[in-house]
Enzyme design. Structure first.
Site, PDB file in Angstrom:
ATOM      1  N   ASP A 104      -8.108  -5.135  -0.644  1.00 56.01           N
ATOM      2  CA  ASP A 104      -8.378  -5.812  -1.759  1.00 56.01           C
ATOM      3  C   ASP A 104      -8.329  -7.719  -1.664  1.00 56.01           C
ATOM      4  OD1 ASP A 104      -9.554  -3.997  -3.572  1.00 56.01           O
ATOM      5  OD2 ASP A 104      -7.490  -3.114  -3.621  1.00 56.01           O
ATOM      6  N   HIS A 156       0.823  -1.174   0.017  1.00 53.91           N
ATOM      7  CA  HIS A 156      -0.147  -0.019  -0.037  1.00 53.91           C
ATOM      8  C   HIS A 156       0.877   1.193  -0.102  1.00 53.91           C
ATOM      9  CE1 HIS A 156      -3.053   2.653   1.057  1.00 53.91           C
ATOM     10  NE2 HIS A 156      -4.106   1.751   0.637  1.00 53.91           N
TER      11      HIS A 156
HETATM   12  N1  COA Z   1       3.968  -7.748  -4.732  1.00 57.73           N
HETATM   13  C1  COA Z   1       5.332  -7.620  -4.601  1.00 57.73           C
HETATM   14  N2  COA Z   1       5.814  -6.597  -4.315  1.00 57.73           N
HETATM   15  C2  COA Z   1       5.486  -5.476  -4.314  1.00 57.73           C
HETATM   16  C3  COA Z   1       4.080  -5.356  -4.164  1.00 57.73           C
HETATM   17  C4  COA Z   1       3.220  -6.381  -4.372  1.00 57.73           C
HETATM   18  N3  COA Z   1       1.963  -6.671  -4.192  1.00 57.73           N
HETATM   19  N4  COA Z   1       3.730  -4.282  -3.888  1.00 57.73           N
HETATM   20  C5  COA Z   1       4.854  -3.525  -3.730  1.00 57.73           C
HETATM   21  N5  COA Z   1       6.098  -4.324  -4.040  1.00 57.73           N
HETATM   22  C6  COA Z   1       7.378  -4.205  -4.022  1.00 57.73           C
HETATM   23  C7  COA Z   1       7.630  -3.113  -5.136  1.00 57.73           C
HETATM   24  O1  COA Z   1       8.023  -3.915  -6.395  1.00 57.73           O
HETATM   25  C8  COA Z   1       8.959  -2.514  -4.539  1.00 57.73           C
HETATM   26  O2  COA Z   1       9.964  -3.002  -4.683  1.00 57.73           O
HETATM   27  P1  COA Z   1      11.507  -2.798  -5.035  1.00 57.73           P
HETATM   28  O3  COA Z   1      11.720  -1.407  -4.195  1.00 57.73           O
HETATM   29  O4  COA Z   1      12.353  -3.716  -5.095  1.00 57.73           O
HETATM   30  O5  COA Z   1      11.148  -1.899  -6.584  1.00 57.73           O
HETATM   31  C9  COA Z   1       8.588  -2.032  -3.030  1.00 57.73           C
HETATM   32  O6  COA Z   1       7.392  -3.126  -2.740  1.00 57.73           O
HETATM   33  C10 COA Z   1       7.635  -0.678  -3.074  1.00 57.73           C
HETATM   34  O7  COA Z   1       6.616  -0.713  -3.998  1.00 57.73           O
HETATM   35  P2  COA Z   1       6.112   0.208  -4.795  1.00 57.73           P
HETATM   36  O8  COA Z   1       5.621  -0.093  -6.103  1.00 57.73           O
HETATM   37  O9  COA Z   1       6.986   1.407  -4.887  1.00 57.73           O
HETATM   38  O10 COA Z   1       4.968   0.817  -3.933  1.00 57.73           O
HETATM   39  P3  COA Z   1       3.695   1.966  -4.446  1.00 57.73           P
HETATM   40  O11 COA Z   1       3.280   2.824  -3.261  1.00 57.73           O
HETATM   41  O12 COA Z   1       4.211   2.771  -5.681  1.00 57.73           O
HETATM   42  O13 COA Z   1       2.736   1.221  -4.753  1.00 57.73           O
HETATM   43  C11 COA Z   1       0.701  -0.145  -4.707  1.00 57.73           C
HETATM   44  C12 COA Z   1       1.466   0.670  -3.826  1.00 57.73           C
HETATM   45  C13 COA Z   1      -0.543  -0.622  -3.976  1.00 57.73           C
HETATM   46  C14 COA Z   1       0.460   0.127  -6.113  1.00 57.73           C
HETATM   47  C15 COA Z   1       1.518  -1.477  -4.817  1.00 57.73           C
HETATM   48  O14 COA Z   1       1.890  -2.013  -3.568  1.00 57.73           O
HETATM   49  C16 COA Z   1       0.916  -2.736  -5.738  1.00 57.73           C
HETATM   50  O15 COA Z   1       0.895  -2.715  -6.837  1.00 57.73           O
HETATM   51  N6  COA Z   1       0.298  -3.793  -4.915  1.00 57.73           N
HETATM   52  C17 COA Z   1      -0.652  -4.774  -5.758  1.00 57.73           C
HETATM   53  C18 COA Z   1      -1.868  -3.841  -6.214  1.00 57.73           C
HETATM   54  C19 COA Z   1      -2.766  -3.771  -5.245  1.00 57.73           C
HETATM   55  O16 COA Z   1      -2.948  -4.528  -4.241  1.00 57.73           O
HETATM   56  N7  COA Z   1      -3.501  -2.631  -5.322  1.00 57.73           N
HETATM   57  C20 COA Z   1      -4.609  -2.234  -4.333  1.00 57.73           C
HETATM   58  C21 COA Z   1      -4.327  -1.201  -3.608  1.00 57.73           C
HETATM   59  S1  COA Z   1      -5.183  -0.807  -2.154  1.00 57.73           S
END
Ligand code: COA
Length: 370
Positions: free
Chosen positions: A307, A256
């Site tokens: 979710d 998140h």
């Molecule tokens: N599965 C695997 N790795 C994940 C992850 C997931 N669901 N969510 C984050 N990470 C990892 C990223 O790859 C990143 O790793 P890195 O630093 O090695 O590149 C790190 O954790 C930080 O994540 P980041 O993408 O920068 O976080 P964000 O704040 O930009 O994104 C979300 C937040 C929610 C978009 C992201 O966690 C995600 O895509 N989750 C899955 C989709 C989801 O469940 N969305 C609903 C949100 S309520």
């Protein structure tokens, strides 16, 4: 000028609707845990729109208004019948809500009173659209809304034509509360950006629905259901998740932007998933989810978000997985409309800047010299 990728940590608006402080989520200052336990979704809608809980007569009036406005113009239902087969229900919802705006005489009336009336109509009619489409695509006739039912009950009733169980109504009511608002999440921000140009509320909601549809936002619940279906059994969890983690794939329903120590809504959905999957003999879905959580948390330090367990909750309620995100939209309609009305009240165009990273000092080259 340096850009902050994804606007992380940027405070882009003032709002008195919803707060997330130290991992605690509140609507109008009330902890969502308390609301999930005690409130009706309609009370939460009133709270988001008015900043305080309704007294009995205010709630009666809101219920009456929602009930009386739940029917969708016939033209919109007829249009839904003509939409192509196999289209995602979020695309259907986005289009049908846009169409609602065409049939709303007050669509361009920017008074606060008219915007509240439009918010009521949007809140009341979105469940009707989703349920109608769910039936139309199966060759069934839509079921008319029952103005005496609560929003949770009415939606489940309109899907099947049968009165839902008290357990299902209660679970669905809680799920609606947990998804109702979430500060400046991507779709709410999109709605606020849109209406800050002083365009109409329907345009703002169409932006929001399109934004919620993506798998990094509301679309994640459907993606979780797809993952659970692909895994198929408890014994397959371990190899599937290991392979996904080794290949740096995202595990949907985890992580998140704001919550780094856990999403306070997830515990509710986990408990509901446990109870509901047991009731319908689908405990394996819950067990698989727990196993996924254990692995992803221990290996990546990522925690489930709203979710993750909502996928098994909705599956246990007998809902089709491509309706999960539209259901999220039904609930979030309360928050979107609250934020749009708040934006109109104290508006300023939202227009940030970009850090330019392209070439400089270029010149126009005539086309036959390129
Ligand atoms: N599965 C695997 N790795 C994940 C992850 C997931 N669901 N969510 C984050 N990470 C990892 C990223 O790859 C990143 O790793 P890195 O630093 O090695 O590149 C790190 O954790 C930080 O994540 P980041 O993408 O920068 O976080 P964000 O704040 O930009 O994104 C979300 C937040 C929610 C978009 C992201 O966690 C995600 O895509 N989750 C899955 C989709 C989801 O469940 N969305 C609903 C949100 S309520």
């Amino acid at each position: 000028m340096t850009a902050t990728k994804g606007l992380e940590g940027i405070i882009a608006a003032q709002s008195s609707i919803c707060s997330i402080v130290d991992g605690v989520l509140c609507y109008g200052g009330i902890n969502v845990d308390e609301l999930a336990e005690k409130a009706s979704f309609e009370e939460v809608v009133y709270l988001l729109w008015n900043g305080k809980l309704p007294n009995r007569s205010q709630l009666d009036e809101l219920n009456k208004n929602l009930g009386e406005n739940a029917a969708v113009p016939k033209e919109v239902i007829d249009s839904i019948r003509s939409y192509p087969q196999g289209v995602h229900p979020m695309a259907i919802l986005r289009t049908a809500v846009s169409l609602l705006g065409l049939y709303d005489q007050e669509a361009q009336d920017m008074s606060a009173e008219a915007n509240l009336r439009k918010s009521i109509r949007l809140m009341a009619q979105t469940p009707t659209i989703v349920a109608a489409y769910a039936r139309i695509r199966k060759g069934l006739e839509p079921v008319d809304p029952d103005p005496k039912m609560s929003l949770a009950e009415n939606f489940l009733y309109m899907l099947t034509g049968e009165k839902p169980s008290e357990t299902a109504i209660k679970a669905f009511n809680t799920a609606l509360i947990l998804h109702a608002d979430h500060e400046l999440n991507a779709s709410t921000f999109a709605a606020r950006v849109t209406v800050a140009t002083l365009t109409d509320i329907y345009s703002g909601i169409v932006s929001a629905i399109g934004t919620l549809k993506g798998p990094l936002h509301g679309g994640a619940n459907e993606a979780v259901a797809a993952m659970l279906a692909e895994i198929g059994s408890l014994e397959n969890v371990e190899p599937y998740i290991r392979h996904a983690l080794d290949n740096k794939q995202k595990i949907m329903g985890f992580g998140h932007r704001v919550y780094k120590n856990g999403d306070p809504r997830a515990k509710w959905l986990r408990e509901m998933s446990k109870a509901l999957t047991k009731q319908v003999g689908k405990e394996e879905l819950y067990q698989m989810s727990v196993k996924i959580e254990e692995m992803v948390t221990s290996e990546k330090g990522l925690l489930p978000n709203v979710d993750f367990y909502s996928a098994s909750v909705y599956t246990a309620l007998g809902l089709e997985s491509d309706l999960f995100t539209p259901i999220f939209a039904i609930s979030r309609m309360s928050g979107w409309t609250a934020h749009i009305m708040e934006q109109y009240e104290n508006n300023r165009l939202i227009r940030p800047r970009a850090e330019y990273t392209g070439p400089v000092n270029q010149h126009y080259i005539p086309i036959d010299q390129r």
